[in-house]
Design an enzyme around this catalytic site. Structure first.
Site, PDB file in Angstrom:
ATOM      1  N   SER A 247       0.814  -1.227   0.000  1.00 16.97           N
ATOM      2  CA  SER A 247       0.000   0.000   0.000  1.00 16.97           C
ATOM      3  C   SER A 247       0.846   1.276   0.000  1.00 16.97           C
ATOM      4  CB  SER A 247      -0.912   0.005   1.232  1.00 16.97           C
ATOM      5  OG  SER A 247      -1.573   1.247   1.311  1.00 16.97           O
TER       6      SER A 247
ATOM      7  N   SER B 120      -0.564   4.049   0.923  1.00 11.11           N
ATOM      8  CA  SER B 120      -1.258   4.957   1.845  1.00 11.11           C
ATOM      9  C   SER B 120      -0.357   5.526   2.946  1.00 11.11           C
ATOM     10  CB  SER B 120      -2.472   4.252   2.460  1.00 11.11           C
ATOM     11  OG  SER B 120      -3.429   4.030   1.461  1.00 11.11           O
TER      12      SER B 120
ATOM     13  N   LYS C  42     -13.685  -4.397   2.784  1.00 10.23           N
ATOM     14  CA  LYS C  42     -14.533  -3.197   2.736  1.00 10.23           C
ATOM     15  C   LYS C  42     -15.993  -3.493   3.105  1.00 10.23           C
ATOM     16  CE  LYS C  42     -11.748  -0.599  -0.578  1.00 10.23           C
ATOM     17  NZ  LYS C  42     -11.685   0.111  -1.866  1.00 10.23           N
TER      18      LYS C  42
ATOM     19  N   ASN D  98     -14.328   2.364   3.212  1.00 12.21           N
ATOM     20  CA  ASN D  98     -12.858   2.391   3.117  1.00 12.21           C
ATOM     21  C   ASN D  98     -12.246   3.309   4.168  1.00 12.21           C
ATOM     22  OD1 ASN D  98     -13.242   4.980   2.128  1.00 12.21           O
ATOM     23  ND2 ASN D  98     -11.715   4.786   0.523  1.00 12.21           N
TER      24      ASN D  98
ATOM     25  N   ASP E  58     -13.850   6.498  -1.957  1.00 13.49           N
ATOM     26  CA  ASP E  58     -13.331   6.113  -3.285  1.00 13.49           C
ATOM     27  C   ASP E  58     -13.979   6.920  -4.411  1.00 13.49           C
ATOM     28  OD1 ASP E  58     -11.470   4.221  -2.488  1.00 13.49           O
ATOM     29  OD2 ASP E  58     -12.904   2.566  -2.528  1.00 13.49           O
TER      30      ASP E  58
ATOM     31  N   ASN F 140     -20.896  -5.171 -17.880  1.00 18.05           N
ATOM     32  CA  ASN F 140     -20.108  -6.140 -17.115  1.00 18.05           C
ATOM     33  C   ASN F 140     -20.114  -7.502 -17.789  1.00 18.05           C
ATOM     34  OD1 ASN F 140     -18.523  -6.653 -14.763  1.00 18.05           O
ATOM     35  ND2 ASN F 140     -20.200  -7.882 -13.942  1.00 18.05           N
TER      36      ASN F 140
ATOM     37  N   VAL G 239     -23.533 -10.240 -16.840  1.00 14.25           N
ATOM     38  CA  VAL G 239     -24.515  -9.199 -17.187  1.00 14.25           C
ATOM     39  C   VAL G 239     -25.487  -8.928 -16.037  1.00 14.25           C
ATOM     40  CG1 VAL G 239     -26.380  -8.623 -18.800  1.00 14.25           C
ATOM     41  CG2 VAL G 239     -24.305  -9.776 -19.628  1.00 14.25           C
TER      42      VAL G 239
HETATM   43  P1  NDP Z   1     -14.005  -6.568  -7.871  1.00 18.58           P
HETATM   44  O1  NDP Z   1     -13.256  -7.840  -7.730  1.00 18.58           O
HETATM   45  O2  NDP Z   1     -15.039  -6.221  -6.872  1.00 18.58           O
HETATM   46  O3  NDP Z   1     -14.734  -6.533  -9.308  1.00 18.58           O
HETATM   47  C1  NDP Z   1     -14.010  -6.880 -10.451  1.00 18.58           C
HETATM   48  C2  NDP Z   1     -14.806  -6.533 -11.697  1.00 18.58           C
HETATM   49  O4  NDP Z   1     -13.962  -6.740 -12.830  1.00 18.58           O
HETATM   50  C3  NDP Z   1     -16.042  -7.394 -11.915  1.00 18.58           C
HETATM   51  O5  NDP Z   1     -17.036  -6.597 -12.491  1.00 18.58           O
HETATM   52  C4  NDP Z   1     -15.534  -8.469 -12.901  1.00 18.58           C
HETATM   53  O6  NDP Z   1     -16.556  -9.013 -13.710  1.00 18.58           O
HETATM   54  C5  NDP Z   1     -14.606  -7.654 -13.733  1.00 18.58           C
HETATM   55  N1  NDP Z   1     -13.554  -8.423 -14.412  1.00 18.58           N
HETATM   56  C6  NDP Z   1     -12.512  -9.082 -13.833  1.00 18.58           C
HETATM   57  N2  NDP Z   1     -11.716  -9.626 -14.761  1.00 18.58           N
HETATM   58  C7  NDP Z   1     -12.271  -9.314 -15.979  1.00 18.58           C
HETATM   59  C8  NDP Z   1     -11.901  -9.598 -17.327  1.00 18.58           C
HETATM   60  N3  NDP Z   1     -10.806 -10.297 -17.609  1.00 18.58           N
HETATM   61  N4  NDP Z   1     -12.676  -9.096 -18.303  1.00 18.58           N
HETATM   62  C9  NDP Z   1     -13.780  -8.375 -18.022  1.00 18.58           C
HETATM   63  N5  NDP Z   1     -14.181  -8.088 -16.762  1.00 18.58           N
HETATM   64  C10 NDP Z   1     -13.429  -8.549 -15.746  1.00 18.58           C
HETATM   65  O7  NDP Z   1     -12.871  -5.427  -7.967  1.00 18.58           O
HETATM   66  P2  NDP Z   1     -13.008  -3.897  -7.551  1.00 18.58           P
HETATM   67  O8  NDP Z   1     -14.299  -3.407  -8.077  1.00 18.58           O
HETATM   68  O9  NDP Z   1     -12.717  -3.743  -6.107  1.00 18.58           O
HETATM   69  O10 NDP Z   1     -11.774  -3.206  -8.323  1.00 18.58           O
HETATM   70  C11 NDP Z   1     -11.828  -2.956  -9.718  1.00 18.58           C
HETATM   71  C12 NDP Z   1     -10.620  -2.122 -10.139  1.00 18.58           C
HETATM   72  O11 NDP Z   1     -10.657  -0.841  -9.546  1.00 18.58           O
HETATM   73  C13 NDP Z   1      -9.271  -2.739  -9.771  1.00 18.58           C
HETATM   74  O12 NDP Z   1      -8.400  -2.617 -10.874  1.00 18.58           O
HETATM   75  C14 NDP Z   1      -8.783  -1.873  -8.629  1.00 18.58           C
HETATM   76  O13 NDP Z   1      -7.357  -1.804  -8.608  1.00 18.58           O
HETATM   77  C15 NDP Z   1      -9.384  -0.524  -9.008  1.00 18.58           C
HETATM   78  N6  NDP Z   1      -9.548   0.383  -7.847  1.00 18.58           N
HETATM   79  C16 NDP Z   1      -8.780   1.531  -7.821  1.00 18.58           C
HETATM   80  C17 NDP Z   1      -8.892   2.415  -6.762  1.00 18.58           C
HETATM   81  C18 NDP Z   1      -8.037   3.652  -6.758  1.00 18.58           C
HETATM   82  O14 NDP Z   1      -7.958   4.336  -5.710  1.00 18.58           O
HETATM   83  N7  NDP Z   1      -7.421   4.018  -7.865  1.00 18.58           N
HETATM   84  C19 NDP Z   1      -9.814   2.184  -5.631  1.00 18.58           C
HETATM   85  C20 NDP Z   1     -10.594   0.956  -5.779  1.00 18.58           C
HETATM   86  C21 NDP Z   1     -10.433   0.110  -6.849  1.00 18.58           C
HETATM   87  P3  NDP Z   1     -17.502 -10.215 -13.185  1.00 18.58           P
HETATM   88  O15 NDP Z   1     -18.540  -9.579 -12.319  1.00 18.58           O
HETATM   89  O16 NDP Z   1     -18.041 -10.807 -14.419  1.00 18.58           O
HETATM   90  O17 NDP Z   1     -16.605 -11.147 -12.418  1.00 18.58           O
END
Ligand code: NDP
Length: 277
Positions: free
Chosen positions: A14, A16, A65, A86, A102, A151, A154
């Site tokens: 992290s 942070s 979270k 968070n 966030d 997504n 879906v």
């Molecule tokens: P989650 O695990 O909760 O959700 C992941 C999502 O990505 C789901 O919708 C999943 O789809 C989709 N997904 C995963 N792999 C693929 C793929 N190969 N192709 C298409 N869709 C895919 O993760 P988070 O929502 O917590 O995080 C998402 C992103 O946001 C991460 O990259 C994280 O690093 C970033 N983030 C950045 C922050 C910042 O401060 N900059 C803060 C929080 C997050 P499905 O539902 O079909 O599995």
């Protein structure tokens, strides 16, 4: 010294502590900020021990979270709509409260750091996981014209759109809907936000050609030293404005700092330092 932590598993990577230590120095606040690794099954105990021993506040990261949301006695609107926390803090009565910074951080990055605007715009959000949940309320509060969630699974996008429909109506957003990547064919957007975790594996969601023009702003919530797969795709698709989520990271930290210390730090210096490191 007032103690703050970021709790997660894993958490060693992290940024942070670096960010909050810089904020404290800049604002002259006396505090200590470190990482706290919690066992996967012991988040509640870890937090109780931290706050019972005088800890003042905690940032919460993957995978805790949702648990932090259940643990907090009071939730802000951002936290309750996201179903995720968070930022944990104690109110004047020493009650544990949960906030989610966030989405606020992302919106601040878009508006203040990039000079963008979401009001009246056609937004596309890729992904329907925790990050998307966290950004929907702050996005809708900006009153975009429309917001589409696409997504891989879906049903998750459809469920999220339906869960936030009342907020969208309240904000006067004409259209909030969800679907799959195939549904994007033939459409164009002002903004595309990648909130999938595909970039973590160097992957890209299967996006149809033509959804991005030169005027589309593309934002990957993920950040890395090299351009992410999504940022590369956006540039190759001709988008003139392409950005990653480092600014979101710094801005969400600044929002947490504000909650804890009552003062909002300047973010430009630390953002520039992180970019160079
Ligand atoms: P989650 O695990 O909760 O959700 C992941 C999502 O990505 C789901 O919708 C999943 O789809 C989709 N997904 C995963 N792999 C693929 C793929 N190969 N192709 C298409 N869709 C895919 O993760 P988070 O929502 O917590 O995080 C998402 C992103 O946001 C991460 O990259 C994280 O690093 C970033 N983030 C950045 C922050 C910042 O401060 N900059 C803060 C929080 C997050 P499905 O539902 O079909 O599995």
């Amino acid at each position: 010294m007032d103690r703050y932590v970021v709790v997660g598993n894993p958490v060693g990577h992290s940024k942070s502590p670096l960010i909050h230590t810089a904020f404290a120095q800049q604002t002259g606040q006396q505090l200590e900020y470190s990482t706290l690794l919690s066992d996967i099954d012991c988040f509640t105990e870890t937090m109780q021990e931290f706050f019972n021993s005088g800890g003042k506040g905690a940032n919460v990261t993957v995978p805790f979270k949702q648990e932090a949301c259940a643990l907090a006695k009071h939730l802000t609107l951002e936290a309750s709509t996201a179903g995720a926390v968070n930022t944990l803090y104690l109110d004047e009565q020493q009650h544990l409260c949960g906030h989610n910074t966030d989405g606020l951080g992302l919106v601040r990055d878009v508006l203040a750091n990039h000079g963008g605007s979401l009001a009246g715009k056609q937004l596309l959000v890729l992904g329907a996981g925790g990050a998307t949940r966290g950004i929907l309320q702050p996005f809708l509060a900006q009153k975009p014209a429309s917001l589409f969630i696409a997504n891989r699974t879906v049903s998750k996008a459809e469920e999220l759109a339906s869960a936030f429909s009342a907020l969208a109506e309240e904000a006067g957003v004409e259209s909030l809907s969800g679907g799959g990547f195939d549904d994007l064919a033939g459409r164009q957007f002002d903004w595309v936000f990648n909130a999938t975790s595909a970039s973590l594996q160097g992957d890209l969601p299967p996006l149809p050609e033509g959804i991005v023009t030169q005027d589309t702003w593309c934002y990957d919530l993920m950040y890395s030293n090299e351009p992410t797969a999504f940022c590369q795709w956006a540039e190759n698709s001709g988008a003139a404005n392409v950005m990653d989520g480092l600014g979101m990271l710094v801005e969400q930290a600044a929002e947490s700092f504000l909650v804890w210390r009552g003062i909002r730090p300047e973010t430009a210096d630390i953002l520039a330092r992180l970019r160079q490191s």
